[in-house]
Write a protein that holds these residues in place. Sequence first.
Motif, PDB file in Angstrom:
ATOM      1  N   ASP A   1      49.638  40.243  18.135  1.00 51.70           N
ATOM      2  CA  ASP A   1      50.516  41.348  17.736  1.00 51.70           C
ATOM      3  C   ASP A   1      50.199  41.848  16.330  1.00 51.70           C
ATOM      4  OD1 ASP A   1      53.134  41.026  19.848  1.00 51.70           O
ATOM      5  OD2 ASP A   1      51.927  39.238  19.493  1.00 51.70           O
TER       6      ASP A   1
ATOM      7  N   PRO B   1      49.180  50.282  16.355  1.00 52.03           N
ATOM      8  CA  PRO B   1      50.469  50.872  16.749  1.00 52.03           C
ATOM      9  C   PRO B   1      50.360  51.667  18.040  1.00 52.03           C
ATOM     10  CG  PRO B   1      50.101  51.177  14.400  1.00 52.03           C
ATOM     11  CD  PRO B   1      48.824  50.634  14.962  1.00 52.03           C
ATOM     12  N   GLU B   2      49.234  52.358  18.249  1.00 46.36           N
ATOM     13  CA  GLU B   2      49.072  53.161  19.463  1.00 46.36           C
ATOM     14  C   GLU B   2      49.169  52.313  20.711  1.00 46.36           C
ATOM     15  OE1 GLU B   2      45.662  55.522  22.046  1.00 46.36           O
ATOM     16  OE2 GLU B   2      45.171  54.820  20.042  1.00 46.36           O
TER      17      GLU B   2
ATOM     18  N   MET C   1      50.293  49.244  21.038  1.00 41.93           N
ATOM     19  CA  MET C   1      51.560  48.514  21.143  1.00 41.93           C
ATOM     20  C   MET C   1      52.673  49.405  21.669  1.00 41.93           C
ATOM     21  SD  MET C   1      51.129  45.338  20.409  1.00 41.93           S
ATOM     22  CE  MET C   1      52.724  44.671  19.937  1.00 41.93           C
ATOM     23  N   ALA C   2      52.517  50.717  21.481  1.00 45.01           N
ATOM     24  CA  ALA C   2      53.559  51.661  21.906  1.00 45.01           C
ATOM     25  C   ALA C   2      53.448  52.038  23.391  1.00 45.01           C
ATOM     26  CB  ALA C   2      53.500  52.921  21.056  1.00 45.01           C
ATOM     27  N   ARG C   3      52.376  51.644  24.031  1.00 45.28           N
ATOM     28  CA  ARG C   3      52.163  52.060  25.426  1.00 45.28           C
ATOM     29  C   ARG C   3      53.006  51.222  26.380  1.00 45.28           C
ATOM     30  NH1 ARG C   3      48.282  55.733  26.507  1.00 45.28           N
ATOM     31  NH2 ARG C   3      46.957  56.335  24.745  1.00 45.28           N
ATOM     32  N   HIS C   4      53.582  51.909  27.370  1.00 44.94           N
ATOM     33  CA  HIS C   4      54.402  51.264  28.392  1.00 44.94           C
ATOM     34  C   HIS C   4      53.678  51.318  29.729  1.00 44.94           C
ATOM     35  CE1 HIS C   4      57.809  51.035  25.661  1.00 44.94           C
ATOM     36  NE2 HIS C   4      57.616  52.314  25.352  1.00 44.94           N
TER      37      HIS C   4
ATOM     38  N   ASP D   1      43.135  51.309  13.448  1.00 40.40           N
ATOM     39  CA  ASP D   1      43.975  52.481  13.213  1.00 40.40           C
ATOM     40  C   ASP D   1      43.595  53.084  11.854  1.00 40.40           C
ATOM     41  OD1 ASP D   1      46.700  53.905  14.089  1.00 40.40           O
ATOM     42  OD2 ASP D   1      46.753  53.573  11.915  1.00 40.40           O
TER      43      ASP D   1
ATOM     44  N   ARG E   1      47.352  44.958  27.504  1.00 39.62           N
ATOM     45  CA  ARG E   1      47.341  46.159  26.663  1.00 39.62           C
ATOM     46  C   ARG E   1      46.161  47.068  27.042  1.00 39.62           C
ATOM     47  NH1 ARG E   1      51.651  48.002  25.075  1.00 39.62           N
ATOM     48  NH2 ARG E   1      52.133  46.987  27.047  1.00 39.62           N
TER      49      ARG E   1
END
Length: 551
Positions: free
Chosen positions: A77, A82-83, A85-88, A215, A393
Motif C-alpha cells: 500500500d 493513488p491512481e 489504489m482508487a480503482r474499483h 506517480d 490491482r
Amino acid sequence: MAMTNGGTVEVAAALPQTTRQDNPPPKQPASEPLTLAGIAARRAKAGKLVAGTAAYSDSDMFKSPQAYNQPKARRWDHLLSPEVMARHPCALKKAALNLKKPGMLSLGGGLPSSDNFPIESLSMQVQHLPLFGQAPAEVPGSDITMGKHDIRDKDGVFDVSVALNYGQAMGSAQMLRWVTEHTELVSQPPYADWQCALSIGSTGALDSALRMFCDRDRRDSVLTEEYSFATALETIAPLGIKVFGVRIDEQGLLPQSLDDILSNWDESARGARKPTVLYTVPSGQNPTGATMSARRRKDVYAVCSKHDLFILEDEPYYYLQMPPYDKANSAAQPGVVDVYSNQSTEDYLKGLVPTLLSIDVDGRVLRMDSFSKVVVPGSRMGWVTASEQVIERYIRLQECASQGPAGFSQALMYKLLDETWGHEGYLRWLINLRSEYMQRRDALLDACEKHLPKDVMSWTPPASGMFLWLRVDHTRHPHAGQKTILELEQEIFDSCIERGVLACRGSWFCAERDAALPGLFLRTTFASSSQADMDVAIHRLGQAVRASFGI
C-alpha cells in the motif's frame, strides 16, 4: 476449484451451472516441488475444466497444494500509486458472477450471442514434437482446429463461442491454468499468495506496472540499467517519471552501484524523491546481452530489500539461455553437434538461472513473461506474476484498459500450448529454439572474430537472448577530444549506413538521456539474419569502424 461427482473442474462463469470454491486450500504437509508428472497427475485427478463465457478464475484454482507451504507476501500500500489504489472492480464483470446461481436468467451483461459470430472455426498447422522444423504438411496431426461449439458438441474445454466473446481481464481460465502451472514449475515462488494474470505482452504490462507504482505528483523515479530497452524508456518518459541508470558489467546490474545510488540519494540534486521501483531485464538484457548469475540476482534482490525497492522483472529472453561460446567448436560450423539439443526437460529446467521471482520471499517482484520472443510476437500475449494484492490491482487497471489479450490469441495459444504440446512439448520447443539461437549467436561471433578490428573493438559473448553489444574504444580515435562520443558514434553509424549495414547506436539505449555517455557502443542482433548475411554485415561494420579510425 470445485469438483463435481462426474470428475470435472468447474470455474465460476456467466453460465447458470458453474460454481467455484472461494477459499484457497488449507496449508498442506511439506512435499516435493511441482513436476511435469505432478501436473499431469493433478489434471487427471481434477478432471475436465469447465469454464464458460466470461468465466472468473484465478491462480488459486490451479496451483498445487505445496504452493501454499509458505508465508504470505508483504503488502505494498505504501508504494502503490493513488491512481491504482482508487480503482474499483468493474461493476458489470462483478455482476456476471451472479449467473452461477442455478436457474438465473440474464438481462444484464451485454454479452453478444455466439450465434451471431460469423466465425465458425479456427484452424492452423503447427510444428510437432519431436519433429520441430519439419514442414507441418509432412507430419500427421499437424492440423489443429477449434470449432464454435466444441464445448457443447465435442466435450471440449475451450471453443470459439467462449474465446471470442467478452472475458475477464485476467484472461481465460483455460490459459490461466497453463501459465499458472508453468510459473510454478519454473519459479516456485517462495510465498503462498502469488497469482498470475494474462497480459497483452510485456510492453503493455510495463506501462500498467509503471502506473501502478509511479506517480508524477509524488516526483517518483525509476532505476534501471545504465543502458536499457529503448521502448521501455520511451514508455516511461511520457508519464513524467524520471529514469536513473545503474552501472553495469558483463553480468548486468552492479549491486554496489545500486546500493550507492540509493544510500546517497539527494532529492534536491536529483529532482526526484528516492526511487521505489527497479526495472530490469536480467537475462539477455536488451541492449547489452548481459545475463545475471544466480549470485548476482541474490545480491541485487538483497539491495532492493534493504532499500524497499519494488522490482519489475522483464524476462522475454529467459528461456534462451545458452552454453558459453567456444570459438574452436562454434555451433555455426559444419559438423559441430549441439550436445544440449537432446537435453532432458528436467536438466533444462535445472540449468536455468533462478528467476528473481524464485528468490522473492517478500512478494516485491512483478515478473513479466512473454511469448513474443519464443513463440510469435504477433500473439501480443504474455502473463504477469506477483502477489495477490498486486495482481488484484493490475486486473482493476486492465478492466478499464486492455480488458486482457484478444480472444483469437488465447484460442490459438491454448490449442498450441495446452492441447497440442503440453508442458513437456513446450519445454522441448524451448530446447530446440535455444539450439537455433545458439547457432545464430555463434555465427555472429565467428564473423566478429574474423572481421572486426580488435585493437579498438571488444565484446562479451552473450549467454542468453539475441543481442551482441559491441564496445568501441573512442579514446583511441584520432579525433578523440576534438569530437564528442555522440559525434563519433554518429560518424560510425552514418558510415555503416553508407556501406549497407544497420547497427543500433548505443546512445539510443542510454537511461539518462541528458547525462554524458559512458562510452561508445553499437548493438547488433542475431535474431533473424542468415549466417551468410551476418558475415557480410559484420564485414561492412568492420570497414566502417576502420574508416572512422583511419586503420
